[in-house]
Write a protein that holds these residues in place. Structure first.
Motif, PDB file in Angstrom:
ATOM      1  N   VAL A  84       0.835  -1.199   0.000  1.00 29.15           N
ATOM      2  CA  VAL A  84       0.000   0.000   0.000  1.00 29.15           C
ATOM      3  C   VAL A  84       0.874   1.255   0.000  1.00 29.15           C
ATOM      4  CG1 VAL A  84      -1.721   1.323   1.280  1.00 29.15           C
ATOM      5  CG2 VAL A  84      -1.924  -1.167   1.128  1.00 29.15           C
ATOM      6  N   VAL A  85       1.902   1.266   0.846  1.00 30.53           N
ATOM      7  CA  VAL A  85       2.764   2.444   0.968  1.00 30.53           C
ATOM      8  C   VAL A  85       3.671   2.590  -0.248  1.00 30.53           C
ATOM      9  CG1 VAL A  85       4.536   3.565   2.380  1.00 30.53           C
ATOM     10  CG2 VAL A  85       2.703   2.263   3.474  1.00 30.53           C
ATOM     11  N   TYR A  86       4.203   1.476  -0.723  1.00 35.81           N
ATOM     12  CA  TYR A  86       5.104   1.479  -1.876  1.00 35.81           C
ATOM     13  C   TYR A  86       4.530   0.575  -2.969  1.00 35.81           C
ATOM     14  CZ  TYR A  86       8.302   3.274   1.678  1.00 35.81           C
ATOM     15  OH  TYR A  86       8.869   4.007   2.690  1.00 35.81           O
ATOM     16  N   PRO A  87       3.621   1.095  -3.792  1.00 28.57           N
ATOM     17  CA  PRO A  87       3.034   0.275  -4.863  1.00 28.57           C
ATOM     18  C   PRO A  87       4.111  -0.281  -5.787  1.00 28.57           C
ATOM     19  CG  PRO A  87       1.831   2.342  -4.593  1.00 28.57           C
ATOM     20  CD  PRO A  87       3.081   2.463  -3.760  1.00 28.57           C
ATOM     21  N   GLY A  88       3.909  -1.514  -6.217  1.00 27.68           N
ATOM     22  CA  GLY A  88       4.884  -2.158  -7.089  1.00 27.68           C
ATOM     23  C   GLY A  88       6.025  -2.802  -6.338  1.00 27.68           C
ATOM     24  N   SER A  89       5.881  -2.976  -5.015  1.00 24.49           N
ATOM     25  CA  SER A  89       6.956  -3.590  -4.226  1.00 24.49           C
ATOM     26  C   SER A  89       7.195  -5.035  -4.620  1.00 24.49           C
ATOM     27  CB  SER A  89       6.616  -3.520  -2.728  1.00 24.49           C
ATOM     28  OG  SER A  89       6.643  -2.198  -2.254  1.00 24.49           O
ATOM     29  N   PHE A  90       6.150  -5.707  -5.122  1.00 19.26           N
ATOM     30  CA  PHE A  90       6.252  -7.124  -5.450  1.00 19.26           C
ATOM     31  C   PHE A  90       5.740  -7.349  -6.876  1.00 19.26           C
ATOM     32  CE2 PHE A  90       5.466  -6.629  -0.920  1.00 19.26           C
ATOM     33  CZ  PHE A  90       6.497  -7.366  -0.357  1.00 19.26           C
ATOM     34  N   ILE A  91       6.437  -8.223  -7.581  1.00 15.84           N
ATOM     35  CA  ILE A  91       6.010  -8.606  -8.917  1.00 15.84           C
ATOM     36  C   ILE A  91       5.867 -10.124  -8.965  1.00 15.84           C
ATOM     37  CG2 ILE A  91       7.114  -6.625 -10.019  1.00 15.84           C
ATOM     38  CD1 ILE A  91       9.351  -8.506 -10.917  1.00 15.84           C
ATOM     39  N   ALA A  92       5.154 -10.605  -9.952  1.00 13.09           N
ATOM     40  CA  ALA A  92       4.976 -12.038 -10.149  1.00 13.09           C
ATOM     41  C   ALA A  92       5.074 -12.329 -11.636  1.00 13.09           C
ATOM     42  CB  ALA A  92       3.633 -12.500  -9.589  1.00 13.09           C
ATOM     43  N   TYR A  93       4.832 -13.570 -12.010  1.00  9.35           N
ATOM     44  CA  TYR A  93       4.960 -13.931 -13.426  1.00  9.35           C
ATOM     45  C   TYR A  93       3.920 -13.204 -14.271  1.00  9.35           C
ATOM     46  CZ  TYR A  93       0.966 -17.079 -12.821  1.00  9.35           C
ATOM     47  OH  TYR A  93      -0.271 -17.603 -12.562  1.00  9.35           O
ATOM     48  N   GLN A  94       2.816 -12.725 -13.643  1.00  7.04           N
ATOM     49  CA  GLN A  94       1.830 -11.942 -14.379  1.00  7.04           C
ATOM     50  C   GLN A  94       2.341 -10.538 -14.670  1.00  7.04           C
ATOM     51  OE1 GLN A  94       1.216 -13.351 -11.393  1.00  7.04           O
ATOM     52  NE2 GLN A  94      -0.744 -14.418 -11.357  1.00  7.04           N
ATOM     53  N   GLY A  95       3.438 -10.142 -13.985  1.00  9.97           N
ATOM     54  CA  GLY A  95       3.986  -8.815 -14.184  1.00  9.97           C
ATOM     55  C   GLY A  95       3.751  -7.931 -12.982  1.00  9.97           C
ATOM     56  N   GLU A  96       3.889  -6.629 -13.171  1.00  9.37           N
ATOM     57  CA  GLU A  96       3.708  -5.690 -12.082  1.00  9.37           C
ATOM     58  C   GLU A  96       2.227  -5.541 -11.746  1.00  9.37           C
ATOM     59  OE1 GLU A  96       5.575  -2.067 -13.147  1.00  9.37           O
ATOM     60  OE2 GLU A  96       7.586  -2.933 -13.337  1.00  9.37           O
TER      61      GLU A  96
ATOM     62  N   ALA B   9      10.166  -9.720  -4.383  1.00  8.25           N
ATOM     63  CA  ALA B   9      10.280  -8.344  -3.901  1.00  8.25           C
ATOM     64  C   ALA B   9      11.284  -7.601  -4.770  1.00  8.25           C
ATOM     65  CB  ALA B   9      10.729  -8.335  -2.443  1.00  8.25           C
ATOM     66  N   VAL B  10      10.897  -6.414  -5.246  1.00  6.00           N
ATOM     67  CA  VAL B  10      11.766  -5.681  -6.162  1.00  6.00           C
ATOM     68  C   VAL B  10      12.166  -4.303  -5.632  1.00  6.00           C
ATOM     69  CG1 VAL B  10      10.982  -6.872  -8.234  1.00  6.00           C
ATOM     70  CG2 VAL B  10       9.730  -4.861  -7.432  1.00  6.00           C
ATOM     71  N   LEU B  11      11.379  -3.730  -4.717  1.00  7.24           N
ATOM     72  CA  LEU B  11      11.736  -2.431  -4.165  1.00  7.24           C
ATOM     73  C   LEU B  11      12.538  -2.605  -2.877  1.00  7.24           C
ATOM     74  CD1 LEU B  11       8.531  -0.269  -4.781  1.00  7.24           C
ATOM     75  CD2 LEU B  11      10.553  -0.580  -6.226  1.00  7.24           C
ATOM     76  N   PRO B  12      13.381  -1.630  -2.529  1.00  7.00           N
ATOM     77  CA  PRO B  12      14.312  -1.790  -1.389  1.00  7.00           C
ATOM     78  C   PRO B  12      13.637  -2.134  -0.068  1.00  7.00           C
ATOM     79  CG  PRO B  12      14.928   0.118  -2.702  1.00  7.00           C
ATOM     80  CD  PRO B  12      13.619  -0.360  -3.243  1.00  7.00           C
ATOM     81  N   HIS B  13      12.564  -1.448   0.307  1.00  7.14           N
ATOM     82  CA  HIS B  13      11.924  -1.713   1.594  1.00  7.14           C
ATOM     83  C   HIS B  13      11.350  -3.123   1.645  1.00  7.14           C
ATOM     84  CE1 HIS B  13      12.039   2.719   1.556  1.00  7.14           C
ATOM     85  NE2 HIS B  13      12.100   2.617   2.867  1.00  7.14           N
ATOM     86  N   ALA B  14      10.767  -3.552   0.545  1.00  5.95           N
ATOM     87  CA  ALA B  14      10.196  -4.898   0.492  1.00  5.95           C
ATOM     88  C   ALA B  14      11.300  -5.949   0.615  1.00  5.95           C
ATOM     89  CB  ALA B  14       9.418  -5.087  -0.807  1.00  5.95           C
ATOM     90  N   ARG B  15      12.408  -5.722  -0.054  1.00  5.39           N
ATOM     91  CA  ARG B  15      13.513  -6.677   0.020  1.00  5.39           C
ATOM     92  C   ARG B  15      14.102  -6.735   1.430  1.00  5.39           C
ATOM     93  NH1 ARG B  15      16.911  -5.997  -5.699  1.00  5.39           N
ATOM     94  NH2 ARG B  15      15.350  -7.071  -6.993  1.00  5.39           N
ATOM     95  N   SER B  16      14.129  -5.610   2.128  1.00  4.45           N
ATOM     96  CA  SER B  16      14.648  -5.599   3.490  1.00  4.45           C
ATOM     97  C   SER B  16      13.797  -6.464   4.407  1.00  4.45           C
ATOM     98  CB  SER B  16      14.688  -4.160   4.028  1.00  4.45           C
ATOM     99  OG  SER B  16      15.598  -3.368   3.285  1.00  4.45           O
ATOM    100  N   VAL B  17      12.475  -6.358   4.286  1.00  3.70           N
ATOM    101  CA  VAL B  17      11.579  -7.164   5.120  1.00  3.70           C
ATOM    102  C   VAL B  17      11.695  -8.644   4.755  1.00  3.70           C
ATOM    103  CG1 VAL B  17       9.185  -7.546   5.810  1.00  3.70           C
ATOM    104  CG2 VAL B  17      10.009  -5.229   5.433  1.00  3.70           C
TER     105      VAL B  17
END
Length: 221
Positions: free
Chosen positions: A145-157, A183-191
């Motif tokens: 919610v805070v950082y949209p696009g934090s996670f991607i999957a095979y369907q894409g963003e 996880a593709v964004l920094p905050h998501a990868r940290s968690v």
């Protein structure tokens, strides 16, 4: 009915484990629809009630679980009817993570307070593992919610469903890492990194302790 109640009372951790696994299996049938989200939300209320009972059975403070649990129940139902309201989704995810985190804390205290392993403590090992998985899944939801696009999957963003994030959480906590959600964004990868460390420490500390106590009981018996 009395026999069922006695089973719940004697093995709250086992009931919590079964309830959460049933919830996982119910997600695909519910689908990403308002009715499906509402049904899952109602079942989640039952899971939360069992979680509160499990925490009450530990030395942890009951009132903390109640204070966290009441708004969580309301937000669970509200999210089923307002799935696009980002504020509802965010606060629901944050309070869910806090509630399940507290439940996990209570279960860990339950496991470490005894020097003798009971059947319910064996169930508590599995129940606590699923609880921690839920904690990080809800943290992922809040990050999304805070950082949209934090996670991607095979369907894409795009927006990832809770089931996708729960799948990612279980994959990381078990140290398997086999997930099409990334996880593709920094905050998501940290968690995600924190969860991977937590998964390794869970095996090294909690499971090793329970196995050690079980072996000691077998030798003494």
């Amino acid at each position: 009915m009395r026999r069922w109640f006695n089973a719940v009372k004697g093995h709250p951790s086992g009931v919590l484990l079964v309830a959460q696994l049933l919830e996982v299996l119910a997600y695909p049938f519910a689908g990403d629809t308002p009715l499906g989200r509402t049904l899952i939300g109602l079942f989640g209320v039952l899971v939360l009630a069992v979680a509160v009972y499990a925490v009450r059975a530990t030395p942890a403070l009951t009132w903390v679980a109640v204070v966290l649990g009441i708004p969580v129940v309301g937000l669970t139902i509200a999210e089923g009817f307002l799935p696009t309201n980002q504020q509802v989704v965010f606060w629901s995810a944050v309070l869910h993570a806090a509630f399940y985190g507290y439940t996990g804390y209570g279960l860990i205290r339950y496991l470490f307070d005894d020097s003798w392993v009971t059947r319910d403590e064996i169930f508590a090992v599995g129940a606590n593992f699923t609880v921690v998985s839920w904690v990080f899944a809800y943290l992922f939801m809040a990050l999304q919610v805070v950082y949209p696009g934090s996670f991607i999957a095979y369907q894409g963003e795009g927006h990832r469903t809770f089931l996708e994030l729960l799948y990612l959480s279980f994959a990381n906590l078990t140290s398997v890492g086999l997930s099409d959600v990334t996880a593709v964004l920094p905050h998501a990868r940290s968690v995600v990194i924190v969860e991977q460390v937590a998964g390794v420490m869970y095996v090294a500390l909690i499971i090793a302790r329970v196995v050690g106590l079980t072996i000691t009981r077998w030798r003494n018996g």
